[in-house]
Enzyme design. Structure first.
Site, PDB file in Angstrom:
ATOM      1  N   CYS A   1       0.816  -1.218   0.000  1.00  0.00           N
ATOM      2  CA  CYS A   1       0.000   0.000   0.000  1.00  0.00           C
ATOM      3  C   CYS A   1       0.849   1.267   0.000  1.00  0.00           C
ATOM      4  O   CYS A   1       0.453   2.280  -0.568  1.00  0.00           O
ATOM      5  CB  CYS A   1      -0.963  -0.001   1.177  1.00  0.00           C
ATOM      6  SG  CYS A   1      -0.173  -0.032   2.792  1.00  0.00           S
TER       7      CYS A   1
ATOM      8  N   HIS B   1      -1.735   1.501   7.286  1.00  0.00           N
ATOM      9  CA  HIS B   1      -2.251   1.336   5.923  1.00  0.00           C
ATOM     10  C   HIS B   1      -2.311   2.692   5.229  1.00  0.00           C
ATOM     11  O   HIS B   1      -2.931   3.628   5.729  1.00  0.00           O
ATOM     12  CB  HIS B   1      -3.638   0.699   5.947  1.00  0.00           C
ATOM     13  CG  HIS B   1      -4.218   0.482   4.583  1.00  0.00           C
ATOM     14  ND1 HIS B   1      -3.581  -0.264   3.608  1.00  0.00           N
ATOM     15  CD2 HIS B   1      -5.369   0.923   4.012  1.00  0.00           C
ATOM     16  CE1 HIS B   1      -4.317  -0.281   2.519  1.00  0.00           C
ATOM     17  NE2 HIS B   1      -5.400   0.442   2.737  1.00  0.00           N
TER      18      HIS B   1
END
Length: 953
Positions: A598, A868
């Site tokens: 990510c 994230h």
């Protein structure tokens, strides 16, 4: 789908508007005659019927032989008027329209519409109803009570119905409201104990079942009902005038809401006479109906070919679509007593056969349109399902099975009513297409039974062969069936673990992912096969590829075939405004995440999706001092990542893994293919070590040598007086405190926020300045006097915090103003320094007030929350032109499944960026709607570009 866009102007006098509503079953792409741009109207959109006033205030049927077209005003795009074929829409009543309109995702809306039972139950949800609420995908549902039911905004002809729910028990504190919506109190509850949701996030709790998801009786139910009096596919006749016409039964059930009238029969006529399209009261009852050749009549008007036709023996009720509603199952369907039989286990091959969600005994099969299930394959792979019929695999019908009386109880419900054949191509040859790996959430046409969503159940991790979701598998038949395992689990009423396969080729009788009225996955029609997991074997054609050794290599496996993206050689500038929006938004858009990627996905999306500030990186020819893999890296970035992203809006994880492997070639760089990294690590390796990009920033500290870097990290102590700082303030504070200046005006400025690691943030909120004025931070640049606006000659760092002179602003003064300012007793001891000016500064410029400003525009924000990374990008000039990107927004499969990236519009960001800093500071972060909270609270890097400087660099 044929359609026409008449105009993009407000629909007024030329049309009558009737309170009739339709749901689109096909996507429309039509041209705006004013702008000549495509306007996308996705399937699942809802339109209101309109009629040309010149025709009259009623619908006029088309001449025989011509396609009927319906005029619609799309409710989500009210300035668009479409004319669509009648077959491409389905009429829905106003109450259903209100429930569906609240669901903004058109695919999810269409999916809920197809689940007729659940949609009907939505009408029962009212204030006081006990419910369960799905707050976030994949998480548990929380109990609650409905406190509000109605529209949140009433700005349209018909408004979506939302439900305000007070969360109870473990759900308390998990909400985002106390019942207030946009300043209006719609219901009352404790803070953060309320939510506003649409029906798709809601589940009614009933005393006699487990909620909306349990409306179909499964094979484990012990309730027995009398089956419909006419067999599906049985032959019947009916009187038409003086003649008798024949046909085949394709539907026999009670009508929803009309149970007291008894059974109705849908007949597919041999001759083209018909008037029924399979719908009743806006609900699809039969997918095989054709308005040209299908009729719907009361059973009293139907003449069975054999009037003495024996009624079938009673059996377990695998309820058909008309029976699924509990309300209807009790009308005109008396319970039948008798023992139920357990299929048990058998040593030979057997098949379940279901039609419209019902278990049916063997019968004449005139149309192979039925879902099916292979119960078991013999332990010896050489033994085939063909044991049941010598003609298995051929087009001729199978022999008639023995009578029910001759079957043992364990075999009573297991018969082979049709020949299993692969669908032929148009040229008559057998189809052997590549694996179909579609992950679209809904079919393009309403060609499947409205089904209940699969109940949550733990999936098996695999079998003795190591098979799991995503594995390539085969069922040993003659010929074998090949496919990808899409689901593993144990349906209600069965003792064995089943695997749901998406087959390589179409097979007569297969479904689109449903089994006994429940959807377990979604694929193309006639490709879903359900078989015992122990009957599956790894695909022998690719034995060398199984199992995939590790996650790093998995994205290069054949199983990733359905997620591949294009290679585009042609250099492509970013598409902006509506054109870019149409390309980029939706599921399976953006860059696909895989295995801790990510940080890289979001950074690349920020840098290249809607900005060309760094396009020179993609074009510089290789030089002799470049690393050997320079060209490989640059070509990969240009043709397989940036160009496809801009043209198609999607890049698969396979391409990103290739880049990650290249990054690991750099000495002292490791873990890029598997570990969590930070964007600055990635940028330093890519820009400095591999591509040798000319440093984006050149910064000088107090007369020292110029330092080169690619991004700027803000270091500073927290100022308790400031609640919500702006990026402008943070950058100026940092430069003043460190005595820094830009030696050159940057074309791209990447600013890292003041935070330590992923967790500790110096400020709870940071306001991302849409425009950054760096004039006062540049060397050798003319600047305005803070007092009179003339040409500044001196800068005083000690005046920076002086509240009497533009507090919080960099202070530079002309000679006269500097003298006056420092005559004040508080400033007598200040030390100020000359401002460095260009040697050839034209004298007339500053005398006429023409001192230029150097400004940069915000084009992307990289955010992080709980390790994230996600991205916000600006696709247009409007303050609300923001998109939110998450490379791992959804998931297809379990541990060895695939991430599904998603790009969604987030116009609410613009509203928050218009708020004053004081209002933002006083606003509870938990009350910030939509994605805007992540932008304001979780910013990690802000990226700015200079439209003018990027032309020269």
């Amino acid at each position: 789908m044929s359609s026409g866009l008449w105009n993009q102007e407000k629909v007024t006098s030329p049309y009558w508007e009737e309170r009739l509503f339709y749901l689109l079953l096909q996507e429309c792409s039509v041209t705006d005659k004013q702008t000549q741009k495509l306007l996308r109207v996705p399937k699942g959109s809802i339109g209101q019927y309109i009629q040309d006033r010149s025709v009259g205030h009623s619908r006029v049927p088309s001449a025989k032989g011509k396609k009927n077209q319906i005029g619609l005003k799309i409710l989500e795009q009210p300035h668009a008027v479409l004319f669509v074929d009648e077959k491409d829409v389905v009429e829905i009543n106003e109450k259903f329209t209100e429930l569906l309109l609240a669901i903004t995702n058109c695919e999810e809306r269409l999916s809920l519409f197809r689940n007729r039972i659940r949609l009907s139950k939505g009408l029962q949800v009212d204030v006081g109803s006990p419910v369960r609420v799905q707050l976030r995908s994949g998480e548990e549902k929380f109990p609650g009570v409905v406190r509000f039911r109605g529209p949140l905004l009433a700005e349209r002809t018909v408004s979506g119905i939302f439900f305000g729910v007070e969360l109870l028990e473990e759900g308390r504190g998990q909400g985002f409201t106390d019942g207030v919506y946009q300043g209006k109190q719609l219901f009352q509850c404790d803070e953060d104990c309320g939510v506003f949701v649409a029906l798709d996030k809601l589940e009614l709790i009933e005393d006699d079942d487990n909620g909306l998801e349990s409306d179909f009786a499964g094979p484990g139910d012990t309730v027995q009902v009398e089956p419909p009096p006419l067999e599906i596919n049985s032959r019947v006749s009916l009187k038409v005038g003086e003649s008798t016409e024949s046909g085949t039964v394709i539907f026999c059930d009670v009508l929803p809401g009309k149970e007291s009238l008894g059974y109705f029969v849908g007949v597919d006529m041999d001759n083209p006479i018909g008037n029924w399209d399979g719908r009743f009261d806006g609900v699809q009852l039969c997918s095989f109906a054709s308005v040209e050749s299908t009729v719907l009549l009361h059973i009293n008007d139907i003449i069975p070919d054999s009037v003495t036709q024996e009624r079938r023996p009673p059996k377990l009720a695998f309820m058909s679509r008309g029976v699924g509603d509990k309300g209807s199952s009790s009308h005109n369907k008396p319970k039948v007593t008798g023992s139920t039989s357990d299929p048990g286990s058998r040593n030979r091959s057997e098949l379940f056969y279901t039609l419209n969600g019902s278990s049916v005994d063997s019968q004449q099969q005139s149309k192979s349109k039925n879902p099916w299930y292979i119960d078991e394959v013999a332990e010896d792979p050489a033994k085939s399902l063909t044991e049941m019929s010598s003609d298995f695999g051929h087009s001729s019908p199978p022999p008639q099975p023995p009578s029910m009386n001759s079957l043992s109880s364990e075999n009573r419900f297991h018969s082979l009513p049709f020949s299993l054949t692969k669908m032929p191509n148009t040229n008559g040859s057998m189809a052997h297409s590549p694996l179909s790996l579609s992950v679209q959430s809904v079919m393009g046409e309403l060609n499947s039974t409205p089904v209940q969503e699969s109940p949550p159940m733990p999936s098996s991790s695999g079998n003795a062969h190591g098979l799991e979701v995503g594995s390539l598998a085969e069922v040993k038949e003659n010929p074998p069936f090949y496919g990808v395992i899409r689901w593993i689990g144990q349906p209600p009423g069965l003792s064995d673990v089943l695997a749901g396969l998406e087959l390589e080729d179409e097979c007569a009788g297969c479904t689109d992912g449903t089994f006994r009225g429940t959807r377990y996955f979604t694929c193309a029609l006639k490709k879903a096969l359900f078989v015992k997991l122990k009957s599956c074997r790894p695909d022998s054609r690719f034995a060398s590829l199984q199992p995939v050794s590790n996650q790093i290599e998995r994205c290069n496996s054949l199983a990733f075939g359905g997620y591949l993206s294009e290679v585009v050689e042609e250099n492509t500038p970013p598409k902006m405004e509506k054109e870019g929006l149409e390309i980029m938004i939706g599921k399976k858009k953006g860059i696909q995440g895989h295995y801790n990627s990510c940080y890289l996905d979001s950074t690349l999306f920020c840098l290249f999706a809607f900005s060309s500030a760094l396009d020179t990186v993609l074009l510089r020819p290789k030089e002799k001092n470049d690393v050997e893999y320079y060209s490989e890296t640059q070509e990969l970035l240009r043709t397989e990542i940036v160009n496809p992203l801009r043209i198609y809006g999607y890049v698969c994880a396979t391409k990103i893994m290739k880049l990650r492997k290249i990054l690991e070639k750099v000495e002292a760089a490791s873990g890029f293919t598997s570990e969590e990294k930070d964007p600055e690590e990635f940028l330093n390796i890519l820009f400095h070590d591999i591509l040798r990009v000319e440093p984006l920033l050149k910064i000088r500290s107090a007369g020292q040598k110029v330092q080169d870097c690619n991004f700027y990290q803000i270091f500073m102590e927290k100022n308790e007086k400031v609640g919500v700082p702006t990026i402008q303030q943070l950058l100026e504070w940092s430069f003043i405190n460190s005595n820094l200046k830009f030696a050159e005006a940057p074309s791209c400025l990447i600013i890292q926020m003041p935070r330590f690691g992923k967790d500790f943030k110096l400020f709870k909120k940071i306001f991302p300045s849409l425009e950054l004025n760096i004039t006062d931070l540049l060397e050798d640049t003319p600047r305005q006097c803070r007092i009179c606006g003339g040409l500044a000659m001196y800068e005083c760092r000690e005046c920076y915090d002086d509240p009497d002179i533009s507090a919080g602003k960099i202070k530079q003064f002309c000679k006269t103003c500097s003298t006056q300012v420092h005559l004040h007793p508080r400033r007598l001891n200040h030390t100020y320094h000359p401002v460095s000016l260009p040697k050839d500064l034209p004298d007339w410029d500053w005398r006429h007030g023409c001192i230029p400003c150097q400004k940069m525009e915000l084009f992307a924000v990289l955010c992080i929350e709980t390790s994230h990374y996600v991205a916000f990008v600006k696709y247009g000039k409007d303050d609300s032109a923001w998109l939110f990107f998450d490379s791992m927004a959804d998931r297809d499969g379990g541990q060895n499944g695939f991430n599904i990236p998603q790009v969604t519009p987030c116009p609410e960001v613009g509203e928050y960026l218009k708020m004053s800093l004081e209002d933002l500071h006083s606003l509870d972060s938990r009350r910030i709607q939509g994605c805007a909270r992540r932008l304001l609270c979780d910013a990690y890097m802000c990226m700015y570009q200079s439209p003018t400087m990027s032309l020269y660099k």
